[in-house]
Each structure stands twice: as C-alpha cells, then as structure tokens.
Scaffold this motif. Sequence first.
Motif, short mmCIF file in Angstrom:
data_model
loop_
_atom_site.label_atom_id
_atom_site.label_comp_id
_atom_site.label_asym_id
_atom_site.label_seq_id
_atom_site.Cartn_x
_atom_site.Cartn_y
_atom_site.Cartn_z
N GLY A 1 0.80 -1.22 0.00
CA GLY A 1 0.00 0.00 0.00
C GLY A 1 0.83 1.27 0.00
O GLY A 1 0.29 2.39 0.05
N VAL A 2 2.18 1.12 -0.05
CA VAL A 2 3.07 2.28 -0.02
C VAL A 2 3.04 2.98 -1.38
O VAL A 2 3.05 2.34 -2.43
CB VAL A 2 4.51 1.84 0.33
N SER A 3 3.00 4.30 -1.37
CA SER A 3 3.08 5.10 -2.60
C SER A 3 4.52 5.55 -2.81
O SER A 3 5.23 5.83 -1.84
CB SER A 3 2.20 6.34 -2.49
N SER A 4 4.93 5.65 -4.07
CA SER A 4 6.27 6.17 -4.35
C SER A 4 6.23 7.01 -5.61
O SER A 4 5.36 6.85 -6.46
CB SER A 4 7.29 5.04 -4.49
N LYS A 5 7.19 7.94 -5.71
CA LYS A 5 7.33 8.75 -6.93
C LYS A 5 8.78 9.19 -7.05
O LYS A 5 9.52 9.23 -6.05
CB LYS A 5 6.39 9.96 -6.90
N ASP A 6 9.17 9.52 -8.27
CA ASP A 6 10.54 9.92 -8.54
C ASP A 6 10.62 11.42 -8.73
O ASP A 6 9.78 12.00 -9.41
CB ASP A 6 11.08 9.19 -9.77
N ILE A 7 11.59 12.01 -8.07
CA ILE A 7 11.69 13.47 -8.06
C ILE A 7 13.12 13.92 -8.35
O ILE A 7 14.06 13.12 -8.25
CB ILE A 7 11.27 14.03 -6.68
N THR A 8 13.28 15.18 -8.68
CA THR A 8 14.61 15.77 -8.85
C THR A 8 14.95 16.56 -7.60
O THR A 8 14.19 17.44 -7.18
CB THR A 8 14.63 16.70 -10.09
N VAL A 9 16.07 16.22 -6.99
CA VAL A 9 16.55 16.92 -5.79
C VAL A 9 17.32 18.17 -6.20
O VAL A 9 17.18 19.23 -5.63
CB VAL A 9 17.45 15.97 -4.95
N SER A 10 18.15 18.00 -7.22
CA SER A 10 19.02 19.10 -7.66
C SER A 10 19.22 18.97 -9.18
O SER A 10 19.42 17.87 -9.69
CB SER A 10 20.36 18.99 -6.94
N GLU A 11 19.14 20.12 -9.87
CA GLU A 11 19.37 20.12 -11.33
C GLU A 11 20.86 20.15 -11.64
O GLU A 11 21.32 19.56 -12.59
CB GLU A 11 18.71 21.36 -11.97
N ASN A 12 21.60 20.91 -10.81
CA ASN A 12 23.02 21.05 -11.06
C ASN A 12 23.78 21.06 -9.74
O ASN A 12 23.74 22.05 -9.04
CB ASN A 12 23.28 22.37 -11.83
N PRO A 13 24.40 19.94 -9.34
CA PRO A 13 24.55 18.69 -10.07
C PRO A 13 23.22 17.92 -10.14
O PRO A 13 22.34 18.15 -9.30
CB PRO A 13 25.57 17.91 -9.22
N HIS A 14 23.11 17.02 -11.12
CA HIS A 14 21.83 16.30 -11.27
C HIS A 14 21.76 15.16 -10.25
O HIS A 14 22.50 14.19 -10.32
CB HIS A 14 21.66 15.75 -12.68
N ILE A 15 20.84 15.32 -9.29
CA ILE A 15 20.61 14.29 -8.27
C ILE A 15 19.11 14.06 -8.21
O ILE A 15 18.33 15.01 -8.12
CB ILE A 15 21.12 14.74 -6.88
N SER A 16 18.71 12.80 -8.28
CA SER A 16 17.28 12.50 -8.17
C SER A 16 17.05 11.56 -6.98
O SER A 16 17.99 11.19 -6.28
CB SER A 16 16.76 11.90 -9.48
N ALA A 17 15.80 11.19 -6.75
CA ALA A 17 15.48 10.33 -5.61
C ALA A 17 14.13 9.68 -5.84
O ALA A 17 13.32 10.16 -6.63
CB ALA A 17 15.45 11.16 -4.32
N ARG A 18 13.90 8.59 -5.14
CA ARG A 18 12.57 7.99 -5.07
C ARG A 18 12.04 8.26 -3.66
O ARG A 18 12.71 7.96 -2.67
CB ARG A 18 12.64 6.49 -5.36
N VAL A 19 10.86 8.88 -3.60
CA VAL A 19 10.25 9.25 -2.31
C VAL A 19 9.11 8.27 -2.03
O VAL A 19 8.36 7.90 -2.94
CB VAL A 19 9.68 10.68 -2.37
N TYR A 20 9.00 7.87 -0.77
CA TYR A 20 8.00 6.88 -0.36
C TYR A 20 7.09 7.45 0.73
O TYR A 20 7.56 8.14 1.64
CB TYR A 20 8.70 5.64 0.21
N LEU A 21 5.82 7.08 0.65
CA LEU A 21 4.83 7.50 1.65
C LEU A 21 3.97 6.29 2.01
O LEU A 21 3.42 5.64 1.12
CB LEU A 21 3.95 8.61 1.06
N PRO A 22 3.83 5.96 3.32
CA PRO A 22 3.01 4.81 3.69
C PRO A 22 1.53 5.14 3.59
O PRO A 22 1.15 6.31 3.46
CB PRO A 22 3.41 4.57 5.15
N LYS A 23 0.70 4.11 3.68
CA LYS A 23 -0.74 4.34 3.77
C LYS A 23 -1.01 5.05 5.08
O LYS A 23 -0.54 4.63 6.14
CB LYS A 23 -1.45 2.98 3.78
N LEU A 24 -1.76 6.15 5.05
CA LEU A 24 -1.94 6.98 6.24
C LEU A 24 -3.25 6.63 6.95
O LEU A 24 -4.27 6.40 6.30
CB LEU A 24 -1.96 8.46 5.84
N SER A 25 -3.17 6.62 8.28
CA SER A 25 -4.40 6.35 9.04
C SER A 25 -5.17 7.64 9.31
O SER A 25 -6.37 7.62 9.54
CB SER A 25 -4.05 5.65 10.37
N GLN A 26 -4.48 8.78 9.28
CA GLN A 26 -5.17 10.07 9.39
C GLN A 26 -4.53 11.06 8.41
O GLN A 26 -3.34 10.94 8.13
CB GLN A 26 -5.14 10.59 10.83
#
Length: 325
Positions: free
Chosen positions: A43-68
Amino acid sequence: MGSAAKEVASELLPFLRVYKDGSVERLCGSPAVPSSPEDPETGVSSKDITVSENPHISARVYLPKLSQPDQKLPVLVYTHGGGFCFESAFSLMETKFMNSLVSEAKIVAISVEYRLAPEVSIPVVYEDCWIALQWVASHSADDNGGNKEPWLETYGDFERVFMGGDSAGANITHNILIRAGEESLPGGVKIEGAFLTHPYFWGSKPIGSEIGGPEREKLAPFAVWNYLYPTATGGIDNPMINIVAPGAPSLAQLGCSRLLVTVAELDVLRDRGVLYYNAVKESGWKGEVELVEVEGEDHAFHILKYETQNAMKLIKRLASFLLKF
C-alpha cells in the motif's frame, strides 16, 4: 554487426567494465522498476523526483498508507549499496526493501539516486548525498522558496530525521554523519538517529577472522576501493574507508543521537562492522549505539533475499529503531 566491438580499457569484475570510449557497462545489479501510486503488497506510494538540477541528483520518495490525513511522520534519508558503482534507488531490490521498511515503520523515506563511480569520483558520491540531506532539511524552514517536495512538507516531522544505508550506502551514511557533526543543516535540523547495515569499511591490516597476505588485495572490499579511488590519500587506509586509520576524524563527533549497526555472520565485512560499533562506543560519543548480528546470513541478505524470514525480521528491527523516540 555494423561496428567493431568496443575496446575494453579496464575491468572491475564481476561488477563493471570500462571501455576506451569512456562508456561503462555494469554487469550486476537488479533491473530498474517504475515508482508506484500504490504498491499492491504494502500500500506504499512512491514517486521519482529531482533533488538538484546542477549537479543532477534524483530520488525515489515513499509515503506509507496513512491512518489520518495530516499525520506527521519520521523522515528517513536512505543511501543504497552497490560498492559506489552499481545498483540504484530505482532498482527492483531497493524498491522492494524500501516498500517493506516504509510500510513497517510508517515513515516518509527518500532513497537518494546519487551519481555512481567511476563516472564520478568517490568524494562526489558523498557530496551528492550531502546535498540531498541539505535539501531534505530545507523543508523544515517556513520559507516558500526553492524546490520543495509536497510529501515532505506535508507529512515530514523534522524533529525525527533519520539516515540509513546498506554496504557502500552505510559507508556514505557514516561519512555524512561525521560531516553533520561539524556543519549545521538548514533550519537547524538535527539527525535523530542512523542505521548502518553491513557497512563497507576496510583497511590494510587484517582484523578478527579476515585473511592477510597477498590474497587480501584480491578481496572485493580492497579491489573495489582501489579501482574506483586510486588517488585516495592512504589508499585502503583512507579515513573514509578505514575509520580507525591514523588521522581519521574522531567518532565522538558523529552528528546523530542514536546509532544502530547491523552485521551478518558470514559477511566478509562483519568484523569491520563490529570494530566500528566498538570504536564508536569507546570514542566518547554521547549517543546511544546498538549492534545487531544475524547468524547464518551473508552480506545484504535483507535486500538480496527480501522475502525470507530473516530479512523480514531485520526490516522489523530497523523499523522499531526508527519508531523509538
């Protein structure tokens, strides 16, 4: 075939091959997989994002299913393993592991896609991860500037920021903790705790059950560092890889309050992990440090064999460390 076979310049087997045209072929690591709006297993959601354009650094961010809807969650900045030169925050095994950990611990996690050696030098890898940590901490400030990630802004609890990594990623985490002990983070953010799983540390002199003699230089921990960072001052005794080398920064300055070191009985790096734990304990560091050893398992088993009982037990142990506050 239209073109002649490319000429090999050098190899670091079984990991990679570098060609004379500068291109790099990675020979191991799990395949890349897409992020998911909702992982069917956790049930975890994830998406890919850009942390920095220069230098180019990206990441995968995760969010659990929320109870509230607006609950605040601990924040984990994670650095994957792979000998500084392979694997990815976007790979199948890292994504499976992160989904399990995020689901178990109910945290917002950022798995950093740092640039890999040998295309960049090892100090650049550390710098990428430091930039990513600064970017995460910048979400704690109330200004509206810059490149903000809504999941971090909405759900992140910046009183509970953690770091973690496995293998080379644990080495990166250690080196960033040393830096965080010297330099402040945006918004005055402090790192609450960190876990180092099967950390990649080494040195020229054998300790514990490690082998010595000429065979020692053929072992992966030596060969990988030597190949990727041939200009390192002190070679395999550079303080970034040998934490007890002469001139290494004092472990008393580690920039977090709690530390969990985990080792695996059959791992060639096991004794170095135990040495690290003992060295931190004896350094005068003011935090709380714990050691967990898993019997009968080898290096990075919790990622390589993420569905086994021992892997799930270790993930639960990491989660309980992140939840303790």
